[in-house]
Design an enzyme around this catalytic site. Structure first.
Site, PDB file in Angstrom:
ATOM      1  N   SER A  22      44.246   0.239  35.855  1.00  0.00           N
ATOM      2  CA  SER A  22      43.862   1.640  35.635  1.00  0.00           C
ATOM      3  C   SER A  22      43.961   2.399  36.947  1.00  0.00           C
ATOM      4  O   SER A  22      43.238   2.130  37.907  1.00  0.00           O
ATOM      5  CB  SER A  22      42.431   1.726  35.103  1.00  0.00           C
ATOM      6  OG  SER A  22      41.992   3.067  35.229  1.00  0.00           O
TER       7      SER A  22
ATOM      8  N   HIS B 277      47.863   1.809  33.272  1.00  0.00           N
ATOM      9  CA  HIS B 277      46.887   2.444  32.383  1.00  0.00           C
ATOM     10  C   HIS B 277      46.477   3.797  32.963  1.00  0.00           C
ATOM     11  O   HIS B 277      46.006   3.883  34.097  1.00  0.00           O
ATOM     12  CB  HIS B 277      45.669   1.522  32.255  1.00  0.00           C
ATOM     13  CG  HIS B 277      44.666   1.980  31.241  1.00  0.00           C
ATOM     14  ND1 HIS B 277      44.825   1.772  29.890  1.00  0.00           N
ATOM     15  CD2 HIS B 277      43.481   2.635  31.381  1.00  0.00           C
ATOM     16  CE1 HIS B 277      43.776   2.271  29.238  1.00  0.00           C
ATOM     17  NE2 HIS B 277      42.948   2.811  30.124  1.00  0.00           N
TER      18      HIS B 277
ATOM     19  N   ASP C 212      44.163   7.086  32.456  1.00  0.00           N
ATOM     20  CA  ASP C 212      42.973   7.593  31.765  1.00  0.00           C
ATOM     21  C   ASP C 212      42.919   9.108  31.803  1.00  0.00           C
ATOM     22  O   ASP C 212      42.618   9.715  32.837  1.00  0.00           O
ATOM     23  CB  ASP C 212      41.717   7.019  32.436  1.00  0.00           C
ATOM     24  CG  ASP C 212      41.544   5.540  32.144  1.00  0.00           C
ATOM     25  OD1 ASP C 212      41.475   5.188  30.956  1.00  0.00           O
ATOM     26  OD2 ASP C 212      41.482   4.740  33.108  1.00  0.00           O
TER      27      ASP C 212
ATOM     28  N   MET D 214      41.013  12.371  30.739  1.00  0.00           N
ATOM     29  CA  MET D 214      39.683  12.817  30.287  1.00  0.00           C
ATOM     30  C   MET D 214      39.591  14.336  30.375  1.00  0.00           C
ATOM     31  O   MET D 214      40.076  14.930  31.346  1.00  0.00           O
ATOM     32  CB  MET D 214      38.592  12.201  31.162  1.00  0.00           C
ATOM     33  CG  MET D 214      38.656  10.687  31.250  1.00  0.00           C
ATOM     34  SD  MET D 214      37.249  10.028  32.162  1.00  0.00           S
ATOM     35  CE  MET D 214      37.783   8.310  32.393  1.00  0.00           C
TER      36      MET D 214
ATOM     37  N   HIS E 166      45.725   6.473  27.871  1.00  0.00           N
ATOM     38  CA  HIS E 166      44.457   6.400  27.132  1.00  0.00           C
ATOM     39  C   HIS E 166      43.838   7.797  27.086  1.00  0.00           C
ATOM     40  O   HIS E 166      43.319   8.285  28.085  1.00  0.00           O
ATOM     41  CB  HIS E 166      43.542   5.402  27.865  1.00  0.00           C
ATOM     42  CG  HIS E 166      42.186   5.239  27.263  1.00  0.00           C
ATOM     43  ND1 HIS E 166      41.159   4.591  27.915  1.00  0.00           N
ATOM     44  CD2 HIS E 166      41.667   5.634  26.062  1.00  0.00           C
ATOM     45  CE1 HIS E 166      40.078   4.591  27.148  1.00  0.00           C
ATOM     46  NE2 HIS E 166      40.353   5.223  26.028  1.00  0.00           N
TER      47      HIS E 166
ATOM     48  N   MET F 258      41.148  10.248  26.350  1.00  0.00           N
ATOM     49  CA  MET F 258      39.724  10.465  26.055  1.00  0.00           C
ATOM     50  C   MET F 258      39.530  11.967  25.990  1.00  0.00           C
ATOM     51  O   MET F 258      38.942  12.588  26.872  1.00  0.00           O
ATOM     52  CB  MET F 258      38.867   9.799  27.139  1.00  0.00           C
ATOM     53  CG  MET F 258      38.824   8.281  27.001  1.00  0.00           C
ATOM     54  SD  MET F 258      38.348   7.456  28.525  1.00  0.00           S
ATOM     55  CE  MET F 258      39.935   7.406  29.353  1.00  0.00           C
TER      56      MET F 258
ATOM     57  N   MET G 237      36.769  -0.588  23.705  1.00  0.00           N
ATOM     58  CA  MET G 237      36.075  -0.204  24.943  1.00  0.00           C
ATOM     59  C   MET G 237      34.950  -1.198  25.220  1.00  0.00           C
ATOM     60  O   MET G 237      34.125  -1.465  24.351  1.00  0.00           O
ATOM     61  CB  MET G 237      35.481   1.199  24.836  1.00  0.00           C
ATOM     62  CG  MET G 237      36.487   2.341  24.798  1.00  0.00           C
ATOM     63  SD  MET G 237      37.649   2.394  26.186  1.00  0.00           S
ATOM     64  CE  MET G 237      36.567   2.540  27.597  1.00  0.00           C
TER      65      MET G 237
ATOM     66  N   ASP H 157      39.096  -2.667  27.618  1.00  0.00           N
ATOM     67  CA  ASP H 157      39.053  -1.698  28.718  1.00  0.00           C
ATOM     68  C   ASP H 157      37.619  -1.446  29.178  1.00  0.00           C
ATOM     69  O   ASP H 157      36.792  -0.973  28.411  1.00  0.00           O
ATOM     70  CB  ASP H 157      39.699  -0.384  28.230  1.00  0.00           C
ATOM     71  CG  ASP H 157      39.796   0.670  29.323  1.00  0.00           C
ATOM     72  OD1 ASP H 157      39.554   0.353  30.495  1.00  0.00           O
ATOM     73  OD2 ASP H 157      40.133   1.824  28.971  1.00  0.00           O
TER      74      ASP H 157
HETATM   75  C1  DX5 Z   1      36.834   4.241  31.382  1.00  0.00           C
HETATM   76  C2  DX5 Z   1      38.327   4.074  31.455  1.00  0.00           C
HETATM   77  C3  DX5 Z   1      38.739   2.759  32.028  1.00  0.00           C
HETATM   78  C4  DX5 Z   1      38.345   2.552  33.488  1.00  0.00           C
HETATM   79  C5  DX5 Z   1      38.404   1.083  33.826  1.00  0.00           C
HETATM   80  O1  DX5 Z   1      36.529   5.362  30.640  1.00  0.00           O
HETATM   81  O2  DX5 Z   1      38.881   4.145  30.166  1.00  0.00           O
HETATM   82  O3  DX5 Z   1      40.127   2.574  31.874  1.00  0.00           O
HETATM   83  O4  DX5 Z   1      39.148   3.276  34.357  1.00  0.00           O
HETATM   84  O5  DX5 Z   1      37.948   0.893  35.120  1.00  0.00           O
HETATM   85  P1  DX5 Z   1      37.144  -0.408  35.582  1.00  0.00           P
HETATM   86  O6  DX5 Z   1      38.060  -1.563  35.413  1.00  0.00           O
HETATM   87  O7  DX5 Z   1      36.823  -0.117  37.003  1.00  0.00           O
HETATM   88  O8  DX5 Z   1      35.930  -0.519  34.710  1.00  0.00           O
HETATM   89 ZN    ZN Z   2      40.982   3.504  29.899  1.00  0.00          ZN
END
Ligand code: DX5
Ligand code: ZN
Length: 215
Positions: free
Chosen positions: A7, A32, A34, A36, A65, A67, A136, A174
């Protein structure tokens, strides 16, 4: 072997091209990303323009991903940015079937994610149409949280449903995955693991990725 999807949320964004190269040479299977929106989750990260730049720096498949509250509205933007797998949340406001069809229309892989409190069963009607289920193992919104071991039960529920109906979607985990928590994960039929802080915080990314990968 488990496929590893680092990520980038945990990387040094001032040096993103080098960070990507580092995980690429270390054996990452995909990246990956993320996304948001500060609405679906209480944090804001980046969107399609940043993904487009990342796409220029890497040959690896982009595992996006989302969100965000209304994924359906933005699918074409993420496709144009270079996404290969587009994962949205079952809890979002978009119609699930319409969102699946939209992603498929562009020939991209479809993923659906569920938050820790969401019942796995809500995915059952859609499993035959999708490529990935992202379970998750933390509340979405932030990297660096503690792994929720109780979510692993969902992997078994999904696997059972896949076997029962002869389906072949992949199962991705994840949140909070590191060289310790992965040992528990390895007892479950998981195909892909996301890891942020553990990989980018590591002195030796190659050996960390190897430890995560090897069953
Ligand atoms: C959380 C994200 C994850 C996060 C994982 O909302 O979807 O992908 O970045 O990071 P670590 O491995 O540090 O928990
Ligand atoms: Zn993620």
């Amino acid at each position: 072997m488990i496929k590893i999807s680092p990520s980038l949320l945990a990387c040094d964004f001032s040096n993103i091209a080098d960070e990507i190269r580092k995980v690429e040479t270390a054996g990452a299977d995909m990246l990956h990303l993320d996304v948001m929106d500060g609405h679906f989750v209480p944090n804001i990260t980046f969107g399609a323009p940043v993904i487009k730049s990342i796409h220029k720096c890497s040959e690896l498949p982009l595992d996006v991903h989302l969100m965000i509250s209304e994924p359906l509205k933005y699918i074409s933007d993420f496709v144009n940015a270079g996404a290969d797998i587009i994962t949205f949340h079952a809890e979002s406001q978009s119609n699930i079937m319409k969102t699946i069809l939209k992603i498929k229309e562009f020939g991209k892989k479809v993923g659906i994610s569920i938050k820790p409190k969401t019942d796995t069963k809500i995915l059952f009607p859609y499993l035959k149409y999708i490529d990935v289920v992202l379970v998750m193992t933390v509340e979405p919104g932030f990297g660096g949280q503690k792994f929720m071991e109780n979510q692993l039960e969902k992997v078994l529920i999904l696997k059972k449903e896949a076997q029962k109906n002869n389906l072949d979607f992949e199962i991705e985990l994840d949140g909070g995955i590191n060289t310790k928590t992965i040992e528990t994960v390895k007892n479950y039929p998981v195909d892909i693991c996301v890891s942020g802080n553990c990989i980018f915080g590591s002195e030796d990314v190659g050996s960390t990725i190897n430890k995560l990968k090897l069953r």
